[in-house]
Design an enzyme around this catalytic site. Structure first.
Site: not given
Ligand SMILES: Cc1cc2nc3c(=O)[nH]c(=O)nc-3n(C[C@H](O)[C@H](O)[C@H](O)COP(=O)(O)O)c2cc1C
Length: 606
Positions: A171, A175-176, A189, A235, A284
């Site tokens: 995966n 995430y920050r 996450w 991804e 955020d």
């Molecule tokens: C700039 C930006 C920051 C993000 N920060 C977070 C975060 O801190 N935590 C989180 O869970 N998703 C965050 N997201 C959203 C996830 O990247 C997005 O939901 C992604 O599809 C998660 O992938 P996963 O389902 O494979 O874990 C962010 C998206 C963007 C565009």
């Protein structure tokens, strides 16, 4: 990354800032202001410094990589709509008729072999320089603090690579990551995300979870990281599909995770599923701070990098920011996939000032009674689309979804209580207005048919309506009407709140003959003449179940901040605002050139 920077330079899409800029607020504030401009550009900071740490960094920082539609298309190498067409074709492959069609299909399938990531046993460019054990120091990287009240510095464009407990699934999530000290990072996450799902399996098994964070490389990696791919799909398959070339992966040095060989910086480590630490606050992408909460922690075992790496970062906050352009590409690419669940969907939009999951407008072909309502439930049940709080469905005769003026007229001519569904369900973990964490009210409005046959309202001037309202309730301060020529005239009412808004709504019902949709906002921090920021505020601040009052011909929407007065038991977060002194200093040094009107328009400082 260097190739992208060169490309941006050639096309006039990059500004190089050669003055010393502090990673503590200054850099993020500059990027924040820049991307709100028309023709905004990517920014390359060549002299990052940290006054607090007394440090000068020898690696440049790239921000606003996705600063415009043009830059985003350049990163994709094509228009996101073209990718959507390719996906649509793949989803509808039919057995070919005739020899020529067979060859065409064969060529298409042959091209698909480039989708899959390829692993190599060799070292990657990203491993030219290695820091292990005692040499690991996250503070050697120019990691930004983006907002005044942030809990510390955060990596904001980290590609977080993980694998399932049995190692069969990979995966990539964006995430920050909060820096706690020189060798520990917070893993933000959220509960619904694939990274968190993997983590729970490791926790159940009582095993440490390997994680590698990559920064930089091809900017398409980071877009793939935020793409809402279905659970279990890596991804980077999207990367292969878009670029037409296999992503080339190399193994991390101190854990089994594979990462793209061309990224700039790699942070490897392990997450102990028993260790949690308070994460946040963090300004955020909702434009609010997310409050402190416990999240898992990664112990960093190794940092590797290219010889001349570039650090990539973003700033999230009030719209518009670079996530507008990332989100636009996601919206376009995922249209054909969404159509597999909602086949009569024609198109959809998630405007950036609706903070994506807070507002969606979808156009569809109507084939039977209740079709739009069926779609609402379908949307609220599909992957990350289920976070959507407010959904408007329009028919195929509606104006183009990006013609917001005409489209809102169309919608307002079709709003009636019988066309509205208020439901409840999963919402984004960052949503602050729902009464409980990650679960709250949903609004669905079926505007596909024009069955609104009420007498038109008797429109009176703002001042007259305001005087009538003030005579009925003391909390009311100011008023501005919008769209008075439609069947749903709107009155935005600012209040100095002393009681729940339902009491104000009940007290002013006699103005029913003059207006239909009343939107209450706090006087403080809102400009009722700024519809772009009002929409941002309203969709953020309401929980449909609690805050929408439905009565035929008189609809109330309470978009004020909530507190104990409203029976709200959580902590209401503050807005993410730039530090005024930092903005002034950047203006005085000629690094940002914007006037007070611009600052006010996007509510940049408090
Ligand atoms: C700039 C930006 C920051 C993000 N920060 C977070 C975060 O801190 N935590 C989180 O869970 N998703 C965050 N997201 C959203 C996830 O990247 C997005 O939901 C992604 O599809 C998660 O992938 P996963 O389902 O494979 O874990 C962010 C998206 C963007 C565009």
């Amino acid at each position: 990354m260097k190739r992208t920077i060169e490309l941006f330079k050639e096309r006039g899409l990059l500004k190089v800032i050669d003055k010393e800029v502090d990673i503590d607020l200054e850099m993020a504030h500059i990027a924040y202001v820049e991307v709100k401009k028309e023709n905004s550009k990517a920014l390359l900071f060549t002299k990052p410094v940290s006054k607090k740490m007394g440090k000068k960094f020898d690696m440049p920082v790239l921000m606003n990589t996705f600063a415009s539609y043009k830059a985003t298309e350049l990163i994709f190498g094509t228009k996101p709509d073209d990718i959507a067409t390719t996906i649509e074709e793949l989803l509808h492959l039919k057995p070919p008729k005739g020899f020529a069609k067979k060859i065409e299909l064969f060529a298409k399938l042959f091209e698909l072999r480039k989708v899959f990531p390829k692993r190599s046993d060799k070292k990657g460019e990203c491993q030219e320089v290695v820091f292990k054990g005692g040499e690991v120091d996250l503070y050697s990287l120019p990691i930004l603090k983006t907002w005044p009240e942030d809990g510390g510095p955060f990596i904001t464009m980290g590609q977080v690579y993980t694998e399932s407990l049995d190692g069969t699934k990979q995966n990539l999530g964006m995430y920050r990551l909060q820096v706690y000290d020189k060798e520990r990072l917070g893993m933000h996450w959220q509960i619904h995300k694939d990274g968190a799902h993997f983590f729970h399996d490791y926790k159940k098994a009582g095993k440490k979870m390997p994680v590698t964070v990559a920064i930089g490389g091809d900017p398409l990696y980071i877009w793939c990281g935020q793409a809402p791919m279905p659970n279990g799909m890596f991804e980077l398959l999207l990367y292969g599909l878009i670029k037409g070339e296999n992503p080339k992966l190399v193994k991390s040095i101190t854990n089994p995770i594979y990462i793209p060989s061309d990224v700039d910086i790699v942070i490897e480590g392990w997450v102990d599923p028993e260790k949690f630490e308070v994460e946040g606050p963090f300004g955020d992408h909702t434009g609010y701070y997310t409050l402190k909460e416990p999240y898992p922690v990664m112990d960093v075992t190794c940092i590797t990098q290219k010889k001349e790496p570039v650090y990539q970062a973003t700033v999230v906050g009030k719209p518009p920011l670079e996530d507008k352009y990332m989100g636009w590409a996601t919206e376009r690419v995922f249209l054909p996939l969404l159509k597999t669940t909602a086949p009569d969907l024609i198109d959809y939009r998630m405007p950036e000032n609706g903070v994506f999951h807070n507002l969606i407008i979808a156009k569809m072909d109507i084939r039977y009674p209740g079709h739009a309502k069926q779609f609402m439930h379908a949307f609220w049940g599909v992957g990350q689309m289920s976070f959507v709080k407010h959904a408007f469905f329009v028919g195929s005769d509606a104006p183009a979804l990006n013609s917001y003026e005409e489209l809102s007229d169309y919608i307002l001519d079709r709003v009636s209580v019988e066309n509205i569904i208020i439901s409840e369900g999963v919402c984004d973990a960052l949503d602050h207005s729902s009464p409980s964490y990650a679960y709250g009210g949903k609004l669905g409005v079926d505007c596909t048919k024009d069955n609104v046959n009420f007498p038109k309202k008797e429109i009176i001037q703002d001042e007259k309506l305001l005087n009538k309202l003030k005579a009925l309730d003391d909390d009311i301060v100011a008023l501005k009407q919008y769209k008075t020529y439609t069947k749903t005239p709107i009155a935005v009412i600012s209040v100095k709140k002393t009681k729940p808004m339902i009491e104000v709504y009940n007290a002013i019902k006699e103005v029913k003959k003059y207006t239909k949709l009343l939107v209450f906002v706090d006087e403080e921090k809102n400009d009722i003449a700024n519809p772009y920021m009002l929409i941002w505020r309203v969709v953020n601040n309401i929980d449909a179940k609690r805050d929408i009052y439905l009565e035929e011909e008189f609809i109330g929407v309470d978009a004020t901040n909530k507190s104990k007065i409203d029976g709200y038991k959580r902590e209401w977060p503050g807005d993410a605002n730039c530090d005024e002194a930092v903005i002034k200093s950047l203006q005085n040094r000629g690094i940002i050139e914007v006037d007070d009107k611009f600052l006010e328009r996007f509510r940049i400082v408090d």
